[in-house]
Design a protein around this motif. Sequence first.
Motif, PDB file in Angstrom:
ATOM      1  N   THR B  61      40.289  39.264  45.075  1.00 51.76           N
ATOM      2  CA  THR B  61      38.831  39.047  44.978  1.00 51.76           C
ATOM      3  C   THR B  61      38.470  38.317  43.673  1.00 51.76           C
ATOM      4  N   MET B  62      39.409  38.360  42.721  1.00 58.38           N
ATOM      5  CA  MET B  62      39.177  37.670  41.439  1.00 58.38           C
ATOM      6  C   MET B  62      39.017  36.160  41.619  1.00 58.38           C
ATOM      7  N   PHE B  65      35.385  35.668  42.208  1.00 54.78           N
ATOM      8  CA  PHE B  65      34.681  36.008  40.975  1.00 54.78           C
ATOM      9  C   PHE B  65      34.847  34.883  39.923  1.00 54.78           C
ATOM     10  N   GLU B 160      37.856  38.466  51.116  1.00 57.20           N
ATOM     11  CA  GLU B 160      38.174  38.687  49.688  1.00 57.20           C
ATOM     12  C   GLU B 160      37.369  37.734  48.790  1.00 57.20           C
ATOM     13  N   TYR B 161      37.292  36.489  49.235  1.00 49.26           N
ATOM     14  CA  TYR B 161      36.574  35.481  48.427  1.00 49.26           C
ATOM     15  C   TYR B 161      35.103  35.867  48.295  1.00 49.26           C
ATOM     16  N   GLY B 164      34.550  38.797  46.084  1.00 51.29           N
ATOM     17  CA  GLY B 164      34.656  38.370  44.680  1.00 51.29           C
ATOM     18  C   GLY B 164      33.382  37.680  44.211  1.00 51.29           C
TER      19      GLY B 164
END
Lengths: 249, 234
Positions: B61-62, B65, B160-161, B164
């Motif tokens: 997920t970073m 972010f 996940e994206y 983030g």
Amino acid sequence: MIEVRNINKYFGDHHVLKDVSVKFTKGVTNLVIGQSGSGKTVLIKCMVGLHNIDSGEIRYNDRIFSKMSFREKKSIRQEIGMLFQGGALFDYMNVEQNVMFPLTMFSTKTAKEKLDRVNFCLDRVNLPNANKLKPSELSGGMTKRVAIARAIALNPEYLFCDEPNSGLDPQTANVIDKLISEITKEYQITTVINTHDMNSVMEIGDCIHFIYKGELWWEGNKDEIMNTGNKEIDEFVFSTELTRKLKWK
Amino acid sequence: MMKEVFVKPDKVREFFRQILIEIQSLGVDSLGITVIISVFVGAVVAIQTAYNIDTPLIPMTMVGFTTRQSIILEFSPTMLSLVLAGKVGSRIASEIGTMRVTEQIDALEIMGINPANFLIQPKVFAAVIINPVLIVFSIAFALFGGWLACITTGIVTSHEYIMGLQGWFDPYTVTYALIKTAVFAFIIASVSGYQGFYTRGGALEVGSASTRAVVYSSILIITSNLILTQILLV
């Protein structure tokens, strides 16, 4: 009337205008003539306030223009129309918008009144139906005529023309000269034309001011200039084969 | 010159009309390049972030972010302003410079119009209004570009994206980006206007003025970026 009193202008150490005093009267075409570099363009630019003078006075009907601030000059500038050498039409506007521009900025006319005035001015310079053309679509002569239409849109009291014939063929140049002369007489404008074209001198030279090396050298009219007997003037007037032949006839 | 530029316009209605024209030419006409650059840079930032995460301790997920933070804090306001300094700055300088060498500015002055005010003020206002809007578009398209890169390459899942992107969001970062953009827009329009206004000569000098406008604007943007970051974030 415009009166220039003892003006001097320097660019660095170069003394461009030397104590020039001259009066430009209303309703006649006043020509400022002289060789390239003699100072005639500087004189006209000083008169309209594009250059500041170092000493002397410029008066518009007894209003001392040269001592006014930018804001004070505004009222006089709205009485001035100027025809630039290249026309100086605004590229991003069409002919109609160019002529309408001073009206939009300074008049309280309605849209219809402004359009009527634009059409009148374009008719006056023999360019009816050119309203929607862009400056890039105009010939040299048309550009000058549109510039004249823009210059007279606000009914100016003073008209300045910087080399109105440059880049034009003799016939078109003659049309422009006559147009300026007609407008001057019709609306009783104080017109100052800066030129080195002898055809213009002979055609519309009611009142001629000859500038030589920054000095006012001679004043007279188109008849007198042919027989001054002055070396500097003769060198300028009879500089071409054609004028020399005319002289001997 | 600033004193001449920022005075009351000669005709307020005409001034607002000029602002709308400038918004069209400086802003709307720059939308295409803004979208293209943003999408591709967003995609590159996402891919580079994903490839630099080489430990399972950092969640994927970073990527979302980091892409969001990089785009909002630096890429969109600063990098895009540098691109606009090239596109818009050279346009302003060459437009006003050409008006100078073809005596159009003299014509304005003789009519009694303050040319610096008439030509430069609407451009400055238009740029300060429209550039932040462009930057908002840029942020949106860059984040979209990052998402597109993730789902097409399969390095990070869409879920996940987006997780983030939504995580640890501080709205102040957007305010910071918009303040920076407005300052940069002012720099671009005023520096370029100045360079164009004081052009002397012909075509060659117009070209030089245009180049100087881009160079000086870029240097001032980079310098003020550092100062603004220090003032607004620290």
